[in-house]
Write a protein that holds these residues in place. Structure first.
Motif, PDB file in Angstrom:
ATOM      1  N   LEU A 137       0.676  -6.098  -2.173  1.00  7.98           N
ATOM      2  CA  LEU A 137       1.407  -7.171  -1.506  1.00  7.98           C
ATOM      3  C   LEU A 137       2.202  -7.993  -2.517  1.00  7.98           C
ATOM      4  O   LEU A 137       1.754  -8.231  -3.638  1.00  7.98           O
ATOM      5  N   ASP A 138       3.395  -8.430  -2.126  1.00  8.50           N
ATOM      6  CA  ASP A 138       4.198  -9.319  -2.957  1.00  8.50           C
ATOM      7  C   ASP A 138       5.071 -10.177  -2.043  1.00  8.50           C
ATOM      8  O   ASP A 138       4.971 -10.100  -0.811  1.00  8.50           O
ATOM      9  N   VAL A 139       5.916 -11.001  -2.628  1.00  6.79           N
ATOM     10  CA  VAL A 139       6.734 -11.932  -1.849  1.00  6.79           C
ATOM     11  C   VAL A 139       7.625 -11.195  -0.859  1.00  6.79           C
ATOM     12  O   VAL A 139       7.711 -11.559   0.325  1.00  6.79           O
ATOM     13  N   ARG A 140       8.292 -10.172  -1.314  1.00 11.08           N
ATOM     14  CA  ARG A 140       9.242  -9.462  -0.455  1.00 11.08           C
ATOM     15  C   ARG A 140       8.533  -8.767   0.704  1.00 11.08           C
ATOM     16  O   ARG A 140       9.026  -8.773   1.843  1.00 11.08           O
ATOM     17  N   LYS A 141       7.376  -8.177   0.435  1.00  9.75           N
ATOM     18  CA  LYS A 141       6.640  -7.484   1.496  1.00  9.75           C
ATOM     19  C   LYS A 141       6.055  -8.482   2.493  1.00  9.75           C
ATOM     20  O   LYS A 141       6.028  -8.222   3.698  1.00  9.75           O
ATOM     21  N   SER A 298      -2.547 -11.020  -5.653  1.00 11.52           N
ATOM     22  CA  SER A 298      -1.913  -9.798  -6.161  1.00 11.52           C
ATOM     23  C   SER A 298      -2.787  -8.568  -5.953  1.00 11.52           C
ATOM     24  O   SER A 298      -2.312  -7.434  -6.088  1.00 11.52           O
ATOM     25  N   ASN A 299      -4.063  -8.764  -5.619  1.00 10.89           N
ATOM     26  CA  ASN A 299      -4.971  -7.627  -5.405  1.00 10.89           C
ATOM     27  C   ASN A 299      -4.948  -7.115  -3.968  1.00 10.89           C
ATOM     28  O   ASN A 299      -5.638  -6.137  -3.654  1.00 10.89           O
ATOM     29  N   PHE A 316      -7.066 -13.574   5.584  1.00  9.12           N
ATOM     30  CA  PHE A 316      -6.635 -13.866   4.213  1.00  9.12           C
ATOM     31  C   PHE A 316      -5.245 -13.294   3.939  1.00  9.12           C
ATOM     32  O   PHE A 316      -4.457 -13.891   3.206  1.00  9.12           O
ATOM     33  N   PHE A 317      -4.915 -12.144   4.523  1.00  8.09           N
ATOM     34  CA  PHE A 317      -3.546 -11.637   4.408  1.00  8.09           C
ATOM     35  C   PHE A 317      -2.562 -12.636   5.011  1.00  8.09           C
ATOM     36  O   PHE A 317      -1.513 -12.933   4.430  1.00  8.09           O
ATOM     37  N   LEU A 318      -2.894 -13.136   6.193  1.00  4.79           N
ATOM     38  CA  LEU A 318      -2.010 -14.087   6.861  1.00  4.79           C
ATOM     39  C   LEU A 318      -1.880 -15.368   6.043  1.00  4.79           C
ATOM     40  O   LEU A 318      -0.774 -15.904   5.876  1.00  4.79           O
ATOM     41  N   PHE A 334       1.645 -14.889  -6.718  1.00  7.18           N
ATOM     42  CA  PHE A 334       1.173 -13.530  -6.983  1.00  7.18           C
ATOM     43  C   PHE A 334       0.887 -13.281  -8.462  1.00  7.18           C
ATOM     44  O   PHE A 334       0.561 -12.159  -8.850  1.00  7.18           O
ATOM     45  N   HIS A 335       1.000 -14.332  -9.262  1.00  5.46           N
ATOM     46  CA  HIS A 335       0.574 -14.257 -10.661  1.00  5.46           C
ATOM     47  C   HIS A 335      -0.674 -15.107 -10.905  1.00  5.46           C
ATOM     48  O   HIS A 335      -1.167 -15.153 -12.031  1.00  5.46           O
TER      49      HIS A 335
END
Length: 361
Positions: A137-141, A298-299, A316-318, A334-335
């Motif tokens: 997962l990242d910002v764009r996704k 980031s995990n 937690f994804f949401l 994400f860092h």
């Protein structure tokens, strides 16, 4: 000053009592049915305006007694000191701020309309060439998931039907931005005295992540190297662990839904949870609350959302994607590693957009 001018500023001259604004007005000891002047068939703004004009009025209590084309709404202009609200559905209690202390607690609606996001624009996801987002997962996704109304991520809201429509929906977004109910017991209905609605047992940074990781983090913070095994879906186990570790978590059991979770997350961002460390942000009138992660954002791997669906994972994804959408410093999210603090710099323009992204109803 004209009545219209007073009306436009009236709501800014009030603040929430202890326990939030949703409920009946009460004294510090919990006594309600306070001495008050009663008015009928008024809007809440008109009720607030009358209280503002009356020197004897300490607070107003507004109730939706009945809804029909005539609007049977009751306005009570409190004449006794009001310190708290006792939670009752359909009632609002707000306390008049002393004249010399008045300040706008949130940005005005005019400034909200004119705000443009200060965050770096997110490159749109091209489903045609890239297919559905996969992998880490990242910002764009996150942005792609939130902008896809059919994505699995939205099922928690679609099933809850908790956002309402029209004025109810607008009020929901206005209320959580102002932090109306942040000073609540977010582990209510748990066992023991800590579960009482009037208790405020939690303190410290907000802690988010997978339930098993939250449990282990709280136990480790207490110096327990080999804690008892994690029992899946045992919410009381998390409460007991985090209560002594001094972390803020949400475990409201039988009155949880996706809207309530979003409300809690906004309290987290604004630094308004009981005992949560916070400092002023760069957006006027908004604080930044301290956030810790038991699971590093980031995990997260998108395939975990679908094989198989699990509410604790989906939540937690949401939460992570809401942070990614709502925080100007979303790349920093994400860092951020486990044990590192994160402070969300609220992107008001993105918050306004959230109303459009969330499912109807």
């Amino acid at each position: 000053m004209s009545a219209a001018a007073i009306g436009s500023r009236a709501l800014q001259a009030f603040e929430d009592p202890r326990g939030g604004s949703r409920g009946v007005c009460a004294s510090a000891s919990g006594r309600h049915h306070l001495a008050a002047d009663v008015r009928w068939l008024l809007s809440e703004l008109e009720c607030a305006t009358l209280c503002l004009q009356a020197d004897s009025c300490t607070a107003y209590e507004y109730a939706h007694i009945q809804t029909d084309h005539r609007g049977y709404n009751r306005c009570e202009l409190q004449r006794e000191p009001t310190a708290r609200a006792l939670r009752v559905s359909g009632f609002v209690c707000r306390v008049k701020i002393p004249r010399g202390d008045r300040a706008v607690s949130t940005l005005s609606k005019t400034s909200l309309k004119n705000l443009v996001s200060r965050a770096t624009p997110v490159e749109p996801w091209d489903y045609l060439t890239l297919g559905p987002p996969r992998g880490q997962l990242d910002v764009r996704k996150c942005d792609a998931l939130l902008r896809n109304p059919e994505d699995h991520l939205w099922h928690l809201f679609r099933h809850a039907h908790c956002l309402g429509t029209g004025s109810d929906r607008r009020r929901f977004f206005e209320d959580i931005l102002s932090g109306h109910d942040c000073d609540a017991n977010w582990i209510s209905h748990s066992a023991g005295a800590s579960g009482r609605q009037d208790a405020r047992p939690l303190t410290g940074p907000a802690l988010l992540g997978y339930d098993s990781h939250i449990y282990k983090k709280c136990m480790a913070e207490r110096g327990v190297r080999e804690p008892p095994p994690w029992r899946n879906a045992d919410f009381q186990q998390i409460v007991d662990a985090c209560l002594l570790a001094q972390f803020n978590v949400i475990r409201v059991f039988d009155w949880w839904n996706a809207c309530r979770n979003l409300e809690w997350q906004m309290c987290v961002i604004l630094g308004k949870l009981p005992g949560q460390p916070a400092f002023n942000g760069t957006v006027k009138n908004f604080q930044r609350g301290e956030i810790r992660f038991a699971t590093a954002p980031s995990n997260l791997v998108i395939e975990q959302l679908r094989h198989p669906p699990e509410i604790a994972v989906d939540i937690f994804f949401l939460e992570t994607c809401f942070f990614s959408h709502l925080c100007i410093n979303r790349q920093e999210l994400f860092h951020t590693k486990v044990d590192e603090p994160f402070y969300c710099e609220l992107d008001i323009a993105a918050y306004k957009e959230l109303d459009r992204l969330l499912p109807p109803g």
